[in-house]
Design a protein around this motif. Sequence first.
Motif, PDB file in Angstrom:
ATOM      1  N   TYR A   7       1.044  28.418  48.689  1.00 19.71           N
ATOM      2  CA  TYR A   7       0.013  28.721  49.504  1.00 19.71           C
ATOM      3  C   TYR A   7       0.371  28.335  51.118  1.00 19.71           C
ATOM      4  O   TYR A   7       0.569  28.683  52.338  1.00 19.71           O
ATOM      5  CB  TYR A   7      -1.234  29.313  49.232  1.00 19.71           C
ATOM      6  CG  TYR A   7      -2.263  30.279  49.873  1.00 19.71           C
ATOM      7  CD1 TYR A   7      -1.465  31.441  50.536  1.00 19.71           C
ATOM      8  CD2 TYR A   7      -3.525  30.086  50.499  1.00 19.71           C
ATOM      9  CE1 TYR A   7      -2.633  32.067  51.538  1.00 19.71           C
ATOM     10  CE2 TYR A   7      -4.350  30.429  51.042  1.00 19.71           C
ATOM     11  CZ  TYR A   7      -4.374  30.912  51.688  1.00 19.71           C
ATOM     12  OH  TYR A   7      -4.792  32.350  52.585  1.00 19.71           O
ATOM     13  N   GLY A   8      -0.577  26.964  50.222  1.00 17.35           N
ATOM     14  CA  GLY A   8      -0.764  25.860  51.594  1.00 17.35           C
ATOM     15  C   GLY A   8       1.171  25.674  52.380  1.00 17.35           C
ATOM     16  O   GLY A   8       0.857  25.448  54.081  1.00 17.35           O
ATOM     17  N   TYR A   9       1.749  25.401  52.047  1.00 18.06           N
ATOM     18  CA  TYR A   9       3.451  25.278  52.189  1.00 18.06           C
ATOM     19  C   TYR A   9       3.842  26.281  52.977  1.00 18.06           C
ATOM     20  O   TYR A   9       4.432  26.469  54.181  1.00 18.06           O
ATOM     21  CB  TYR A   9       4.108  24.994  50.772  1.00 18.06           C
ATOM     22  CG  TYR A   9       5.137  24.669  51.301  1.00 18.06           C
ATOM     23  CD1 TYR A   9       5.718  23.801  51.587  1.00 18.06           C
ATOM     24  CD2 TYR A   9       5.883  25.673  51.064  1.00 18.06           C
ATOM     25  CE1 TYR A   9       7.690  23.222  52.374  1.00 18.06           C
ATOM     26  CE2 TYR A   9       8.157  25.717  51.702  1.00 18.06           C
ATOM     27  CZ  TYR A   9       8.348  24.686  52.478  1.00 18.06           C
ATOM     28  OH  TYR A   9       9.421  24.338  52.738  1.00 18.06           O
ATOM     29  N   ALA A  10       4.016  28.015  52.780  1.00 15.67           N
ATOM     30  CA  ALA A  10       3.949  29.303  53.060  1.00 15.67           C
ATOM     31  C   ALA A  10       3.246  28.673  55.393  1.00 15.67           C
ATOM     32  O   ALA A  10       3.615  29.386  55.741  1.00 15.67           O
ATOM     33  CB  ALA A  10       3.110  30.272  52.991  1.00 15.67           C
ATOM     34  N   ILE A  11       1.852  28.573  54.625  1.00 17.57           N
ATOM     35  CA  ILE A  11       1.418  28.560  55.782  1.00 17.57           C
ATOM     36  C   ILE A  11       1.970  26.987  56.912  1.00 17.57           C
ATOM     37  O   ILE A  11       2.081  27.142  57.890  1.00 17.57           O
ATOM     38  CB  ILE A  11      -0.014  28.134  55.481  1.00 17.57           C
ATOM     39  CG1 ILE A  11      -1.056  29.350  54.594  1.00 17.57           C
ATOM     40  CG2 ILE A  11      -1.371  27.980  57.194  1.00 17.57           C
ATOM     41  CD1 ILE A  11      -3.035  28.802  54.722  1.00 17.57           C
TER      42      ILE A  11
END
Lengths: 180, 395
Positions: free
Chosen positions: B104-108
Amino acid sequence: MKKEIQVAGFGGQGVILSGFIIGKAACVFADLNAVQSQSYGPEARGGAAKTAVIISDETIGYPRPTSIDVFVAMAQEAFNSYLPDCRDDTVLIIDPDLVTQSDVGRPIYKVRVQKIAEELGNKIVTNIAMVGALTGIYDLGVPDEAVKQAVIDSVPKKFMELNINAFEKGLEAGKNARPE
Amino acid sequence: MRYELDPVRVRKILGNKKQFIMGDMAIAYGGLLAGVGFFGGYPITPASEVAEGMARMLPRAGGTFIQMEDEIASMAAIIGAAWSGTKTMTATSGPGFSLMMENYGYAIMTETPCVIANVQRTGPSTGQPTQGAQGDMLQTRWGSHGDMMAIALCPSTVQECLDMTIESFNLSEKYRHPVVLLADGEVGHLREKVVIPDVDEMELFERIEATVDKDKFIPYSESQTNPGSKVPDFPTFGSGYRSYVTGLTHNDMGFPATDKQPDHERLINRLVSKITDDREKLTDVEEIELEDAEVVFVTYGASARPAESAVRMARAKGIKAGMLRLKLVWPFPEKAIYDLSKKVNKIIVPEMSLGQMVHPIREFAAKDCEVIVAPKVGGVMHLPVELLEYLEEGA
């Protein structure tokens, strides 16, 4: 107009489908609002299964029952467990072959829906016969024809005739039933 | 390859305009209507029916459904697929959402548009699988490490499950950010009437793609196609636009710049402010009986339903009760909460947890306004009469 309906039995009986059909009849085949909620355990078969439907001509806020108008029990355990949730004047409907001990000192509608299904050749439509019986006994505020349409819309085409027969036999038995 | 669904075909697959369906299924419908081309997920109660609906319908609509080996892989798959230019989605619940946090952080960080439908239950750990709760309200905002913003919507009805899924895709495409649809097991498993929009009744937003000369393309700058926007143009894989995609701190060209303080500061501030600049524009609340209210609920999701019933009951008793429902919970509607708190004496926050959103509400409320939580745990909703008591005490 607001009606709260609860149907309970054990997993695999099609209890939740019966609630789905009643809600669909109200929403899609009559111009009303309905919500259907359910609770069940992690088992695919067995275990308690319960569904509640609220039908109203207004918007429905809180979606769970707070004052049950009609309770259908399809298993002894369900009858025992959920009877305390009912009011003194809640309409009670059981299949006496599935709920054998129902003497609680108040009138109960008894319809042998499982027997109807067996006579039609398949116990699997017991739930649809019960939807018919419920429609015949209690005024859901939804026309009988709308419930029948919802049955037709919700069952596999291959078993359509069987389900329609189960609904109609159940409906007839319901209309003739008297509380005892 | 790039999946482009034919909206007319999708609409035909969904069937009748008026249906009686579950919230989870409405999420799947919303995804299909928004044009999702790829779904990667792992089934989990009470979100499994989203995957079930997608597995049944998405391949017929021309998209791809993959059941991944777990939620870490599911999140990775939808990020990768999004870079092929398609809209992507997954669905999960608390335990799966916890596993998704790293990606999720990677997508952000990589500014990847995608949608996560989280049909919440409770925890810690596997908790109560078949019961609904609101366990991930703060995890959505704070669950992954580092400085970031979140975008999340909270449906209270089955119709909103459908409508807000479409909206989640629109916001995701617009901001190039993962958007979380924070449903809960109550609304996810509830069946209600939905009216399915036709193709001409929907507004869909598509990501802005790179259009400048390829040798002038700057992949992580403000938009070159849409001047003034902090959201960079999307260089779809295979389009010929070059971009390095990394979770490491990167410069405007996308290359790692992990020890460059100014690069990190500029990047992180842009990632956050591309959303917070629009905080007030994004604020989406429903006001019920607020005009003269003295004691109010601030609600979201399923708990708004018993809360609204309680407000009606309180009004019938002459209590000046009201309700503010947050349809979009992140970015947090700071001004709406502050303005409300200046007008009322007490804010009560009904939550299907021991209290999560009560914290930001308390943070942004005026200091002289009392803010309390009305907690309910164990997988059931508040009863309207239980919430009425809070209003009676607060009046």
